[in-house]
Design an enzyme around this catalytic site. Structure first.
Site, PDB file in Angstrom:
ATOM      1  N   GLY A 170     -12.476  -3.997  -9.880  1.00 25.96           N
ATOM      2  CA  GLY A 170     -13.005  -3.053  -8.904  1.00 25.96           C
ATOM      3  C   GLY A 170     -12.878  -1.608  -9.356  1.00 25.96           C
ATOM      4  N   GLY A 212      -2.161   7.856 -14.289  1.00 27.39           N
ATOM      5  CA  GLY A 212      -2.907   7.324 -13.145  1.00 27.39           C
ATOM      6  C   GLY A 212      -2.483   7.835 -11.777  1.00 27.39           C
ATOM      7  CB  SER A 234      -0.913   0.010   1.229  1.00 28.79           C
ATOM      8  OG  SER A 234      -1.578   1.254   1.302  1.00 28.79           O
ATOM      9  CG  ASP A 249     -26.669   7.643  -2.133  1.00 30.91           C
ATOM     10  OD1 ASP A 249     -27.038   6.896  -1.201  1.00 30.91           O
ATOM     11  OD2 ASP A 249     -27.263   8.688  -2.445  1.00 30.91           O
ATOM     12  CE  LYS A 267     -10.116  -0.833  -2.329  1.00 25.36           C
ATOM     13  NZ  LYS A 267      -9.976  -0.213  -3.647  1.00 25.36           N
ATOM     14  CB  SER A 293      -2.559   4.502   1.972  1.00 27.56           C
ATOM     15  OG  SER A 293      -3.397   4.214   0.886  1.00 27.56           O
ATOM     16  CG  ASP A 298     -11.032   3.549  -5.534  1.00 23.04           C
ATOM     17  OD1 ASP A 298     -10.057   4.125  -5.023  1.00 23.04           O
ATOM     18  OD2 ASP A 298     -11.288   2.344  -5.350  1.00 23.04           O
TER      19      ASP A 298
HETATM   20  P1  NAP Z   1      -8.731  -6.096 -10.664  1.00 24.77           P
HETATM   21  O1  NAP Z   1     -10.015  -5.963  -9.938  1.00 24.77           O
HETATM   22  O2  NAP Z   1      -7.781  -7.201 -10.321  1.00 24.77           O
HETATM   23  O3  NAP Z   1      -9.035  -6.160 -12.257  1.00 24.77           O
HETATM   24  C1  NAP Z   1      -8.006  -6.368 -13.185  1.00 24.77           C
HETATM   25  C2  NAP Z   1      -8.548  -6.165 -14.585  1.00 24.77           C
HETATM   26  O4  NAP Z   1      -7.453  -6.239 -15.519  1.00 24.77           O
HETATM   27  C3  NAP Z   1      -9.572  -7.216 -15.022  1.00 24.77           C
HETATM   28  O5  NAP Z   1     -10.536  -6.608 -15.814  1.00 24.77           O
HETATM   29  C4  NAP Z   1      -8.697  -8.193 -15.850  1.00 24.77           C
HETATM   30  O6  NAP Z   1      -9.406  -8.903 -16.816  1.00 24.77           O
HETATM   31  C5  NAP Z   1      -7.773  -7.221 -16.531  1.00 24.77           C
HETATM   32  N1  NAP Z   1      -6.529  -7.830 -17.006  1.00 24.77           N
HETATM   33  C6  NAP Z   1      -5.476  -8.224 -16.254  1.00 24.77           C
HETATM   34  N2  NAP Z   1      -4.504  -8.730 -17.049  1.00 24.77           N
HETATM   35  C7  NAP Z   1      -4.963  -8.664 -18.322  1.00 24.77           C
HETATM   36  C8  NAP Z   1      -4.432  -9.031 -19.598  1.00 24.77           C
HETATM   37  N3  NAP Z   1      -3.216  -9.574 -19.711  1.00 24.77           N
HETATM   38  N4  NAP Z   1      -5.181  -8.806 -20.697  1.00 24.77           N
HETATM   39  C9  NAP Z   1      -6.407  -8.260 -20.590  1.00 24.77           C
HETATM   40  N5  NAP Z   1      -6.976  -7.881 -19.423  1.00 24.77           N
HETATM   41  C10 NAP Z   1      -6.257  -8.093 -18.296  1.00 24.77           C
HETATM   42  O7  NAP Z   1      -7.869  -4.764 -10.518  1.00 24.77           O
HETATM   43  P2  NAP Z   1      -8.348  -3.269 -10.224  1.00 24.77           P
HETATM   44  O8  NAP Z   1      -8.371  -3.030  -8.768  1.00 24.77           O
HETATM   45  O9  NAP Z   1      -9.551  -2.953 -11.030  1.00 24.77           O
HETATM   46  O10 NAP Z   1      -7.080  -2.460 -10.794  1.00 24.77           O
HETATM   47  C11 NAP Z   1      -6.682  -2.546 -12.150  1.00 24.77           C
HETATM   48  C12 NAP Z   1      -5.361  -1.790 -12.300  1.00 24.77           C
HETATM   49  O11 NAP Z   1      -5.641  -0.402 -12.073  1.00 24.77           O
HETATM   50  C13 NAP Z   1      -4.338  -2.145 -11.213  1.00 24.77           C
HETATM   51  O12 NAP Z   1      -3.500  -3.121 -11.679  1.00 24.77           O
HETATM   52  C14 NAP Z   1      -3.629  -0.836 -10.911  1.00 24.77           C
HETATM   53  O13 NAP Z   1      -2.483  -0.695 -11.708  1.00 24.77           O
HETATM   54  C15 NAP Z   1      -4.599   0.205 -11.372  1.00 24.77           C
HETATM   55  N6  NAP Z   1      -5.211   0.998 -10.292  1.00 24.77           N
HETATM   56  C16 NAP Z   1      -4.888   2.291 -10.222  1.00 24.77           C
HETATM   57  C17 NAP Z   1      -5.479   3.097  -9.280  1.00 24.77           C
HETATM   58  C18 NAP Z   1      -5.100   4.532  -9.193  1.00 24.77           C
HETATM   59  O14 NAP Z   1      -5.432   5.175  -8.189  1.00 24.77           O
HETATM   60  N7  NAP Z   1      -4.446   5.100 -10.205  1.00 24.77           N
HETATM   61  C19 NAP Z   1      -6.435   2.560  -8.402  1.00 24.77           C
HETATM   62  C20 NAP Z   1      -6.769   1.207  -8.506  1.00 24.77           C
HETATM   63  C21 NAP Z   1      -6.135   0.429  -9.457  1.00 24.77           C
HETATM   64  P3  NAP Z   1     -10.075 -10.333 -16.475  1.00 24.77           P
HETATM   65  O15 NAP Z   1     -11.365 -10.022 -15.773  1.00 24.77           O
HETATM   66  O16 NAP Z   1     -10.281 -10.961 -17.799  1.00 24.77           O
HETATM   67  O17 NAP Z   1      -9.097 -11.070 -15.624  1.00 24.77           O
END
Ligand code: NAP
Length: 281
Positions: free
Chosen positions: A140, A249, A23, A86, A74, A25, A111
């Site tokens: 998520g 990001g 994290s 909400d 979460k 944070s 988020d």
């Molecule tokens: P998550 O719930 O684990 O979801 C991951 C997503 O990525 C799923 O839709 C997954 O598809 C897809 N994915 C992973 N590998 C892939 C590949 N090789 N080809 C195609 N799709 C792929 O993760 P999350 O919490 O939503 O976060 C996603 C990313 O966002 C994180 O890895 C992080 O880098 C970033 N993030 C950034 C912030 C920020 O504040 N900037 C906040 C949260 C997250 P499937 O469903 O098919 O597995």
């Protein structure tokens, strides 16, 4: 003015998750605590699911003002929160808890706020009204982003995901403005999108690069990558080559922390290049 003085007990907040070492944070909040010379502490806690509720009760009795929650808690925290905003209810997950003086737990999800605020920071006059968006990913963060886009006036959000069924669930949960786009036909659909968003983990250090072509994007499209490590992903580089506006990001990560910091430590932190660089070092 900071209401806290050395005469009064320090403000207390933290983050609970399992694992917790990843994290960012604590680094972020402690940077602001130090910068603004606030008498407060932000502490990471490794808490397993079976101890979640007891740990929160203990933190309340120790005088904590609240905590961030991360994987895997979460969703679970919603089941015992006394109130849920909400936006957290719609997303089905919370990342920020506020504890009241009477020991009540209020759950929020910041988020989507962080995502929207990051775009406004980068493109201050951006108007979301009546825009069309495509989101790659159905995890998520995609769910929080889709919900925030609709709340901010976006007309239509298309979600495309490698595993289609997950996009389908978000569409069913969040309503008629969210549609599912097939992963294979997304490159053609992209030409209608004003906002093109990578919410997959593709492009993260150690993960494969973003694999979908964006060459058919319209000239006015904004490309947003929520991946922040590296700061400039291959997707953003490609978008810049196409002379499209881009948003990285890191600002989302920082902005989602602001409501919690304001509430727990009674100060509005400023987001500048210094914190952007510090947080990924
Ligand atoms: P998550 O719930 O684990 O979801 C991951 C997503 O990525 C799923 O839709 C997954 O598809 C897809 N994915 C992973 N590998 C892939 C590949 N090789 N080809 C195609 N799709 C792929 O993760 P999350 O919490 O939503 O976060 C996603 C990313 O966002 C994180 O890895 C992080 O880098 C970033 N993030 C950034 C912030 C920020 O504040 N900037 C906040 C949260 C997250 P499937 O469903 O098919 O597995």
């Amino acid at each position: 003015m900071d209401k806290n003085t050395s005469e009064t007990p320090p403000y207390l907040a933290g983050v609970i998750g399992h694992p917790i070492s990843h994290s960012k944070s604590p680094k972020l909040h402690n940077y602001w605590l130090s910068k603004y010379k606030i008498n407060g502490f932000y502490i990471p806690f490794s808490v397993t699911t079976d101890k979640l509720q007891d740990s929160i009760k203990s933190l309340i009795s120790l005088g904590f003002n609240g905590v961030n929650v991360t994987i895997p808690h979460k969703t679970n925290v919603l089941s015992f929160a006394d109130s849920v905003t909400d936006r957290a209810a719609l997303i089905g997950a919370a990342n920020t808890l506020y504890f009241s003086r009477s020991g009540k737990v209020h759950a929020d999800n910041t988020d989507g706020y962080g995502f929207i605020q990051n775009i406004i920071d980068e493109i201050p006059d951006y108007d979301f009204y009546d825009k069309t968006a495509i989101i790659y990913g159905a995890g998520g963060s995609a769910r929080a982003i889709a919900s925030a886009l609709i709340s901010n006036g976006v007309r239509e959000v298309g979600i495309t995901n490698r595993t289609r069924s997950k996009a389908q669930i978000i569409s069913e949960n969040l309503g008629a403005k969210i549609s599912v786009i097939d992963w294979r036909t997304a490159p053609e659909t992209i030409q209608r999108a004003d906002l093109i968003i990578n919410a997959t983990s593709m492009g993260m250090t150690g993960q494969p690069d973003f694999s979908q072509p964006i060459s058919r994007a319209k000239k006015t499209a904004v490309v947003i990558d929520i991946v922040y490590n590296p700061l400039i992903t291959e997707l953003l580089k490609e978008a810049r080559k196409l002379k499209l506006k881009t948003v990285g990001g890191i600002g989302m990560l920082i902005n989602q922390a602001v409501p919690g910091f304001e509430h727990w430590f009674q100060k509005s932190p400023v987001i500048d290049d210094e914190i952007r660089k510090f947080i990924i070092e």
